[in-house]
Motif scaffolding. Structure first.
Motif, mmCIF file in Angstrom:
data_model
loop_
_atom_site.group_PDB
_atom_site.id
_atom_site.type_symbol
_atom_site.label_atom_id
_atom_site.label_comp_id
_atom_site.label_asym_id
_atom_site.label_seq_id
_atom_site.Cartn_x
_atom_site.Cartn_y
_atom_site.Cartn_z
ATOM 1 N N LEU A 2 -6.738 31.044 -34.542
ATOM 2 C CA LEU A 2 -6.655 30.882 -33.094
ATOM 3 C C LEU A 2 -6.165 29.508 -32.662
ATOM 4 O O LEU A 2 -5.864 29.304 -31.486
ATOM 5 N N PRO A 52 -7.460 27.463 -27.698
ATOM 6 C CA PRO A 52 -7.622 28.914 -27.829
ATOM 7 C C PRO A 52 -8.087 29.578 -26.550
ATOM 8 O O PRO A 52 -7.942 30.794 -26.385
ATOM 9 N N THR A 100 -6.725 29.638 -23.896
ATOM 10 C CA THR A 100 -5.582 30.227 -23.196
ATOM 11 C C THR A 100 -5.545 31.732 -23.404
ATOM 12 O O THR A 100 -5.226 32.499 -22.485
ATOM 13 N N TYR A 101 -5.854 32.194 -24.610
ATOM 14 C CA TYR A 101 -5.901 33.646 -24.866
ATOM 15 C C TYR A 101 -6.938 34.309 -23.960
ATOM 16 O O TYR A 101 -6.682 35.373 -23.384
ATOM 17 N N TRP A 102 -8.106 33.702 -23.874
ATOM 18 C CA TRP A 102 -9.195 34.284 -23.084
ATOM 19 C C TRP A 102 -8.851 34.296 -21.601
ATOM 20 O O TRP A 102 -9.059 35.297 -20.913
ATOM 21 N N ARG A 105 -5.174 38.203 -23.176
ATOM 22 C CA ARG A 105 -4.205 38.699 -24.140
ATOM 23 C C ARG A 105 -4.744 38.564 -25.558
ATOM 24 O O ARG A 105 -5.504 37.641 -25.865
ATOM 25 N N THR A 106 -4.325 39.486 -26.427
ATOM 26 C CA THR A 106 -4.786 39.509 -27.808
ATOM 27 C C THR A 106 -3.973 38.543 -28.650
ATOM 28 O O THR A 106 -2.737 38.560 -28.597
ATOM 29 N N PRO A 107 -4.614 37.689 -29.438
ATOM 30 C CA PRO A 107 -3.868 36.773 -30.316
ATOM 31 C C PRO A 107 -3.089 37.544 -31.385
ATOM 32 O O PRO A 107 -3.541 38.580 -31.888
ATOM 33 N N VAL A 132 -12.879 33.894 -27.395
ATOM 34 C CA VAL A 132 -11.846 34.748 -27.991
ATOM 35 C C VAL A 132 -12.412 35.492 -29.192
ATOM 36 O O VAL A 132 -12.159 36.693 -29.373
ATOM 37 N N ALA A 156 -1.974 30.027 -19.139
ATOM 38 C CA ALA A 156 -2.521 31.387 -19.205
ATOM 39 C C ALA A 156 -1.940 32.265 -18.099
ATOM 40 O O ALA A 156 -1.628 33.445 -18.336
ATOM 41 N N ARG A 216 0.680 41.411 -27.912
ATOM 42 C CA ARG A 216 0.081 40.328 -28.686
ATOM 43 C C ARG A 216 0.919 39.078 -28.495
ATOM 44 O O ARG A 216 2.161 39.147 -28.464
#
Length: 498
Positions: free
Chosen positions: A415, A400, A402-404, A408-410, A69, A380, A392
């Motif tokens: 994070l 973290p 999960t964002y990757w 999606r952008t945090p 991320v 995710a 966002r």
């Protein structure tokens, strides 16, 4: 008649005087080239074989997710230690960013290959040191023993492409260079280790010992070492901002490094990982113990390296398995030296035991399920389905990745919930809460959420001490602007109120 003194690791050295090494005849140089041409393919194949499990999963632990991320955020214009933060030095986030720029940001396969290369380089540096001290056979032994022992921990610690794996080539290179009197190179390697992870700087202890033992004046070698250490660190601080660099890599982690809270939990983890390391190094420990009983060991630099590495493992009182990787290189050299004194059958036994232990740990990595990864993948997928590509989101948890996985952008530079609550490091006792977070973190967090409220909030605390109900700031934020919409695999989804 005086009794003959017992042998030592130093007394069996076969290296030539420095003046003779500088004037090696062409035949010796050709023999040296043949040696490495034969050993390199063997070690390269072994490095890939021992790290085959690393290619099985998209991610192995949250550290990989955090780095992935971070790399995406840096590639999109983020600034390290300002809009992208972590407690680690900058070298590995920059490496991830470079890998993503060259190969795309949807897979960690290039980083897996880089990690295998890092292990190969560590093995080669150890082989070079052992060969110089004890001869050709010792070099081969050290390289092979290292790669066999390098996976002797929980696969999520040993197989992940994270800080310790990339730190080890620098530590092994620092000792190798100091052993040859290359003080500037040794200092640069120490700096590389410390810029990968702070505890990598522990290798400075054996480097300084070797410098002290070096014949002749010490002023110039010491100056070269200091310059080698200081210049890259100063450059990294300048590139990231000296105040931010100092805070995030040194002064901002006092609560994280405290022993208070969850003492029994942390102690149990430490004992478990020590036992795992003992199993992974089952071929190394008996020769070392045997030589300790029958001989003067010598090689004080190796013992200092091991002691400094052990201190680095203890630092912070967290005892994560990947911390223990730092112990393996000095253990390998100590075992290799011990095997030069012991009967030949001890070498066969050490190699066979190490190979069997390695096979068990590799099999574990290939077969073991990853329930937390499966959870992160499911969350995710839900996040990706419920939001747009430009939205966002805030994942309130310790995954973290999960964002990757969700692309999606945090919504925040923080994070994980750990940086805001001190849950980082497995703390699950009384020292978890808003007042234990990184200094100034909640101020920045509130400003981020007020400036650009996330389209979706996922409470992935699942009953842990950092649940929003225990955090007044987050609880009020959700109550004012979000409605609970669904529960997926224990994670609570909140959408913005209409």
């Amino acid at each position: 008649m005086l009794a003959e003194p017992p042998p030592s690791l130093r007394s069996v050295t076969t290296s030539a005087p420095s003046s003779q090494r500088r004037r090696r005849p062409p035949r010796a140089a050709r023999a040296r080239g043949r040696y490495w041409r034969r050993l390199l393919p063997l070690l390269a194949a072994l490095a890939l074989l021992t790290r085959l499990p690393s290619f099985r999963h998209p991610l192995w632990n949250p550290d990989e997710g955090y780095l992935a991320v971070q790399a995406r955020l840096l590639a999109s214009g983020g600034t390290l230690y300002a809009t992208v933060v972590d407690r680690k030095p900058p070298l590995l986030p920059w490496l991830y960013e470079a890998a993503f720029a060259l190969c795309g940001d949807t897979s960690l396969t290039p980083l897996r290959l880089a990690a295998a290369t890092a292990q190969l380089l560590t093995a080669l540096a150890l082989a070079s040191t052992a060969r110089r001290r004890w001869g050709d056979s010792a070099g081969r032994t050290a390289g092979v023993l290292y790669l066999l022992a390098s996976v002797g921990l929980n696969p999520e610690d040993a197989q992940a492409a994270t800080f310790e794996v990339f730190m080890l080539p620098f530590t092994a290179a620092a000792v190798r260079c100091a052993d040859r009197g290359g003080w500037l190179r040794a200092g640069l390697a120490v700096a590389g280790a410390g810029l990968t992870k702070q505890t990598g700087g522990a290798v400075l202890v054996p480097v300084l010992w070797l410098l002290w033992q070096h014949p002749g004046p010490r002023r110039t070698p010491l100056l070269c070492t200091v310059v080698g250490v200081a210049a890259p660190i100063a450059a990294a601080a300048w590139l990231t901002g000296p105040a931010h660099f100092l805070f995030w890599t040194v002064t901002g982690s006092s609560a994280y490094a405290s022993f208070a809270g969850s003492e029994l939990h942390v102690l149990a983890r430490g004992l478990a990982n020590t036992a795992l390391l003992g199993a992974g190094c089952a071929g190394l420990l008996p020769p070392i113990a045997r030589v300790l009983r029958i001989a003067r060991t010598g090689a004080a630099d190796l013992w200092l390296w091991l002691a400094a590495s052990a201190g680095a493992v203890l630092l912070g009182f967290h005892f994560f398995g990947h911390y223990y990787l730092q112990l393996i290189p000095p253990l390998v050299l100590l075992a290799t030296g011990a095997l030069q004194i012991l009967p030949a059958y001890r070498l066969t036994g050490a190699l066979l035991t190490s190979a069997c232990a390695c096979a068990l740990f590799v099999l574990w990595g290939l077969l073991a399920p990853r329930p937390e990864l499966a959870h992160a993948v499911r969350i995710a997928a839900e996040v990706e389905a419920r939001t747009g590509a430009g939205d966002r989101v805030l994942i309130w948890g310790i995954h973290p990745e999960t964002y990757w996985l969700a692309h999606r952008t945090p919504a925040s530079r923080f994070l994980t919930a750990g940086l805001l609550t001190n849950y980082s490091g497995g703390r699950d006792g009384p020292r978890v809460g808003e007042k234990y977070g990184v200094d100034g973190a909640w101020r920045d967090f509130r400003a981020e959420l007020a400036d650009q409220p996330p389209a979706l909030v996922v409470d992935d605390s699942r009953g842990k001490p950092f649940a929003p109900g225990r955090l007044p700031t987050l609880r009020r934020f959700l109550a004012r602007g979000y409605d609970r919409s669904d529960v997926v695999d224990g994670a609570v989804f909140y959408v913005r109120a209409q």
